[in-house]
Design a protein around this motif. Structure first.
Motif, PDB file in Angstrom:
ATOM      1  N   SER A  70     -19.437  27.897  21.304  1.00  0.00           N
ATOM      2  CA  SER A  70     -18.291  26.968  21.041  1.00  0.00           C
ATOM      3  C   SER A  70     -18.939  25.673  20.403  1.00  0.00           C
ATOM      4  O   SER A  70     -19.884  25.274  20.534  1.00  0.00           O
ATOM      5  CB  SER A  70     -17.734  26.556  22.239  1.00  0.00           C
ATOM      6  N   ILE A  71     -17.653  25.174  19.627  1.00  0.00           N
ATOM      7  CA  ILE A  71     -18.216  23.926  18.876  1.00  0.00           C
ATOM      8  C   ILE A  71     -16.923  23.124  19.046  1.00  0.00           C
ATOM      9  O   ILE A  71     -15.976  23.665  19.206  1.00  0.00           O
ATOM     10  CB  ILE A  71     -18.592  23.943  17.341  1.00  0.00           C
ATOM     11  N   ILE A  72     -16.952  21.680  18.808  1.00  0.00           N
ATOM     12  CA  ILE A  72     -15.803  20.886  18.623  1.00  0.00           C
ATOM     13  C   ILE A  72     -15.494  20.365  17.383  1.00  0.00           C
ATOM     14  O   ILE A  72     -16.395  20.071  16.577  1.00  0.00           O
ATOM     15  CB  ILE A  72     -16.038  19.617  19.536  1.00  0.00           C
ATOM     16  N   GLU A 155     -19.128  10.443  18.289  1.00  0.00           N
ATOM     17  CA  GLU A 155     -20.544  10.194  17.977  1.00  0.00           C
ATOM     18  C   GLU A 155     -21.633  11.017  18.880  1.00  0.00           C
ATOM     19  O   GLU A 155     -22.581  11.448  18.231  1.00  0.00           O
ATOM     20  CB  GLU A 155     -20.752   8.794  17.459  1.00  0.00           C
ATOM     21  N   ASP A 156     -21.473  10.578  19.962  1.00  0.00           N
ATOM     22  CA  ASP A 156     -22.317  11.206  21.010  1.00  0.00           C
ATOM     23  C   ASP A 156     -22.244  12.743  20.982  1.00  0.00           C
ATOM     24  O   ASP A 156     -23.386  13.420  21.135  1.00  0.00           O
ATOM     25  CB  ASP A 156     -21.964  10.883  22.440  1.00  0.00           C
ATOM     26  N   MET A 157     -21.037  13.466  20.694  1.00  0.00           N
ATOM     27  CA  MET A 157     -20.926  14.823  20.572  1.00  0.00           C
ATOM     28  C   MET A 157     -21.718  15.434  19.119  1.00  0.00           C
ATOM     29  O   MET A 157     -22.156  16.480  19.093  1.00  0.00           O
ATOM     30  CB  MET A 157     -19.512  15.296  20.289  1.00  0.00           C
ATOM     31  N   MET A 158     -21.909  14.421  18.149  1.00  0.00           N
ATOM     32  CA  MET A 158     -22.572  14.797  17.193  1.00  0.00           C
ATOM     33  C   MET A 158     -24.195  14.660  17.521  1.00  0.00           C
ATOM     34  O   MET A 158     -24.824  15.626  16.883  1.00  0.00           O
ATOM     35  CB  MET A 158     -22.210  13.859  15.969  1.00  0.00           C
ATOM     36  N   ASP A 160     -25.525  15.616  20.281  1.00  0.00           N
ATOM     37  CA  ASP A 160     -26.113  16.643  20.975  1.00  0.00           C
ATOM     38  C   ASP A 160     -25.517  17.892  20.448  1.00  0.00           C
ATOM     39  O   ASP A 160     -25.407  18.967  21.252  1.00  0.00           O
ATOM     40  CB  ASP A 160     -25.650  16.462  22.512  1.00  0.00           C
ATOM     41  N   ASN A 161     -24.983  17.882  19.186  1.00  0.00           N
ATOM     42  CA  ASN A 161     -24.515  19.220  18.331  1.00  0.00           C
ATOM     43  C   ASN A 161     -23.544  19.901  19.199  1.00  0.00           C
ATOM     44  O   ASN A 161     -22.909  20.995  18.714  1.00  0.00           O
ATOM     45  CB  ASN A 161     -25.699  20.240  18.434  1.00  0.00           C
ATOM     46  N   ARG A 162     -22.394  19.178  19.888  1.00  0.00           N
ATOM     47  CA  ARG A 162     -21.219  19.826  20.346  1.00  0.00           C
ATOM     48  C   ARG A 162     -20.493  19.737  19.050  1.00  0.00           C
ATOM     49  O   ARG A 162     -19.672  20.766  18.689  1.00  0.00           O
ATOM     50  CB  ARG A 162     -20.794  19.114  21.458  1.00  0.00           C
ATOM     51  N   ILE A 163     -20.208  18.719  18.375  1.00  0.00           N
ATOM     52  CA  ILE A 163     -19.930  18.482  17.052  1.00  0.00           C
ATOM     53  C   ILE A 163     -20.847  19.079  15.934  1.00  0.00           C
ATOM     54  O   ILE A 163     -21.911  18.430  15.864  1.00  0.00           O
ATOM     55  CB  ILE A 163     -19.250  17.231  16.516  1.00  0.00           C
ATOM     56  N   TYR A 164     -20.727  20.105  15.279  1.00  0.00           N
ATOM     57  CA  TYR A 164     -21.754  20.700  14.409  1.00  0.00           C
ATOM     58  C   TYR A 164     -21.354  21.202  12.841  1.00  0.00           C
ATOM     59  O   TYR A 164     -22.082  21.850  12.209  1.00  0.00           O
ATOM     60  CB  TYR A 164     -22.150  22.049  15.315  1.00  0.00           C
ATOM     61  N   ASP A 165     -20.166  20.907  12.778  1.00  0.00           N
ATOM     62  CA  ASP A 165     -19.823  21.215  11.249  1.00  0.00           C
ATOM     63  C   ASP A 165     -19.531  20.251  10.491  1.00  0.00           C
ATOM     64  O   ASP A 165     -19.268  19.161  10.903  1.00  0.00           O
ATOM     65  CB  ASP A 165     -18.492  22.169  11.339  1.00  0.00           C
ATOM     66  N   ALA A 166     -19.533  20.272   9.202  1.00  0.00           N
ATOM     67  CA  ALA A 166     -19.539  19.202   8.086  1.00  0.00           C
ATOM     68  C   ALA A 166     -18.111  18.535   7.991  1.00  0.00           C
ATOM     69  O   ALA A 166     -18.139  17.140   8.032  1.00  0.00           O
ATOM     70  CB  ALA A 166     -19.957  19.529   6.839  1.00  0.00           C
ATOM     71  N   THR A 168     -15.833  17.965  10.355  1.00  0.00           N
ATOM     72  CA  THR A 168     -15.791  17.194  11.690  1.00  0.00           C
ATOM     73  C   THR A 168     -16.513  16.007  11.347  1.00  0.00           C
ATOM     74  O   THR A 168     -16.203  15.009  11.733  1.00  0.00           O
ATOM     75  CB  THR A 168     -15.817  17.777  12.913  1.00  0.00           C
ATOM     76  N   ALA A 169     -17.906  15.996  10.969  1.00  0.00           N
ATOM     77  CA  ALA A 169     -18.939  15.280  10.833  1.00  0.00           C
ATOM     78  C   ALA A 169     -18.341  14.230   9.967  1.00  0.00           C
ATOM     79  O   ALA A 169     -18.340  12.896  10.248  1.00  0.00           O
ATOM     80  CB  ALA A 169     -20.229  15.715  10.724  1.00  0.00           C
ATOM     81  N   PHE A 170     -17.818  14.619   8.739  1.00  0.00           N
ATOM     82  CA  PHE A 170     -17.431  13.606   7.682  1.00  0.00           C
ATOM     83  C   PHE A 170     -16.020  12.977   8.495  1.00  0.00           C
ATOM     84  O   PHE A 170     -16.073  11.660   8.025  1.00  0.00           O
ATOM     85  CB  PHE A 170     -16.946  14.669   6.561  1.00  0.00           C
ATOM     86  N   ALA A 171     -15.158  13.669   9.388  1.00  0.00           N
ATOM     87  CA  ALA A 171     -13.854  13.041   9.743  1.00  0.00           C
ATOM     88  C   ALA A 171     -14.459  11.852  10.856  1.00  0.00           C
ATOM     89  O   ALA A 171     -13.720  10.835  10.649  1.00  0.00           O
ATOM     90  CB  ALA A 171     -13.157  13.899  10.461  1.00  0.00           C
ATOM     91  N   VAL A 172     -15.280  12.119  11.638  1.00  0.00           N
ATOM     92  CA  VAL A 172     -15.919  10.962  12.544  1.00  0.00           C
ATOM     93  C   VAL A 172     -16.467   9.750  11.844  1.00  0.00           C
ATOM     94  O   VAL A 172     -15.851   8.720  12.007  1.00  0.00           O
ATOM     95  CB  VAL A 172     -16.843  11.502  13.404  1.00  0.00           C
ATOM     96  N   LEU A 173     -17.245   9.983  10.819  1.00  0.00           N
ATOM     97  CA  LEU A 173     -17.864   8.877  10.102  1.00  0.00           C
ATOM     98  C   LEU A 173     -16.662   8.153   9.228  1.00  0.00           C
ATOM     99  O   LEU A 173     -16.541   6.797   9.345  1.00  0.00           O
ATOM    100  CB  LEU A 173     -18.869   9.249   9.068  1.00  0.00           C
ATOM    101  N   TRP A 174     -15.616   9.087   8.558  1.00  0.00           N
ATOM    102  CA  TRP A 174     -14.608   8.412   8.004  1.00  0.00           C
ATOM    103  C   TRP A 174     -13.696   7.447   8.994  1.00  0.00           C
ATOM    104  O   TRP A 174     -13.411   6.354   8.659  1.00  0.00           O
ATOM    105  CB  TRP A 174     -13.696   9.490   7.447  1.00  0.00           C
TER     106      TRP A 174
END
Length: 189
Positions: A70-72, A155-158, A160-166, A168-174
């Motif tokens: 599972s990922i978030i 950001e904490d989820m990024m 520890d790799n619970r957020i693991y896809d590009a 979503t990482a883009f969305a968090v940073l944006w």
């Protein structure tokens, strides 16, 4: 025309599926040699950066078979044949989260894996969120858990790799940049 263009000399579709097609192209390289390219054809997708009035990011947790875990992720979905990406985004927002939006603003479109796939994902900001009357209406093979988190939690989820896809990482940073920058050129959510 690019100086690095690879001209296709032969193309063979080897698989047609519900979500993707696979093909093998023989190409002529810029140096005159030939090579083979294994390619994934995908209709494209949308994803949504949805911030609540409390500046919490709406996310979904789901199992991803390709990763065997599972990922978030931010809400997202495949564009159906003939569908406008903005329509897909509104549909997916309501189906996955039970929210609707007054409007959408395109943040960015980008290729997900240009080395072997033609998929383009369109990331939208969902503006004017409100709970829909119907709530989330998932596909019969879709199982997700909805969550609302702060940017710090995301950001904490990024980390520890619970957020693991590009996407979503883009969305968090944006979203973090948008919230930090009061003079943002993007509309207030």
């Amino acid at each position: 025309m690019s100086k690095f263009e690879e001209k296709t000399t032969r193309s063979e579709r080897i698989y047609e599926g519900k979500i993707i097609n696979l093909k093998v192209d023989e190409v002529l390289l810029p140096n005159g040699h030939s090579s083979k390219r294994e390619l994934v054809e995908h209709p494209g997708a949308v994803a949504l950066v949805a911030l609540t009035a409390e500046n919490k990011l709406i996310l979904v947790e789901q199992y991803r078979k390709a990763l065997e875990r599972s990922i978030i992720e931010i809400p997202a979905g495949k564009i159906e044949k003939g569908e406008d990406p903005a329509y897909t985004a509104m549909r997916e927002l309501e189906e996955e989260t039970g929210y609707t939006a007054d409007k959408l603003e395109l943040i960015q479109s980008f290729s997900t894996s240009p080395g072997f796939a033609d998929e383009v994902i369109h990331v939208y900001a969902a503006i004017g969120l409100k709970k829909s009357e119907s709530g989330a209406v998932l596909d019969e093979d879709e199982f997700v858990e909805l969550m609302e988190v702060t940017i710090d939690e995301a950001e904490d989820m990024m980390k520890d790799n619970r957020i693991y896809d590009a996407k979503t990482a883009f969305a968090v940073l944006w979203a973090k940049q948008k919230l930090l920058n009061e003079n943002s050129t993007y509309p207030k959510l």
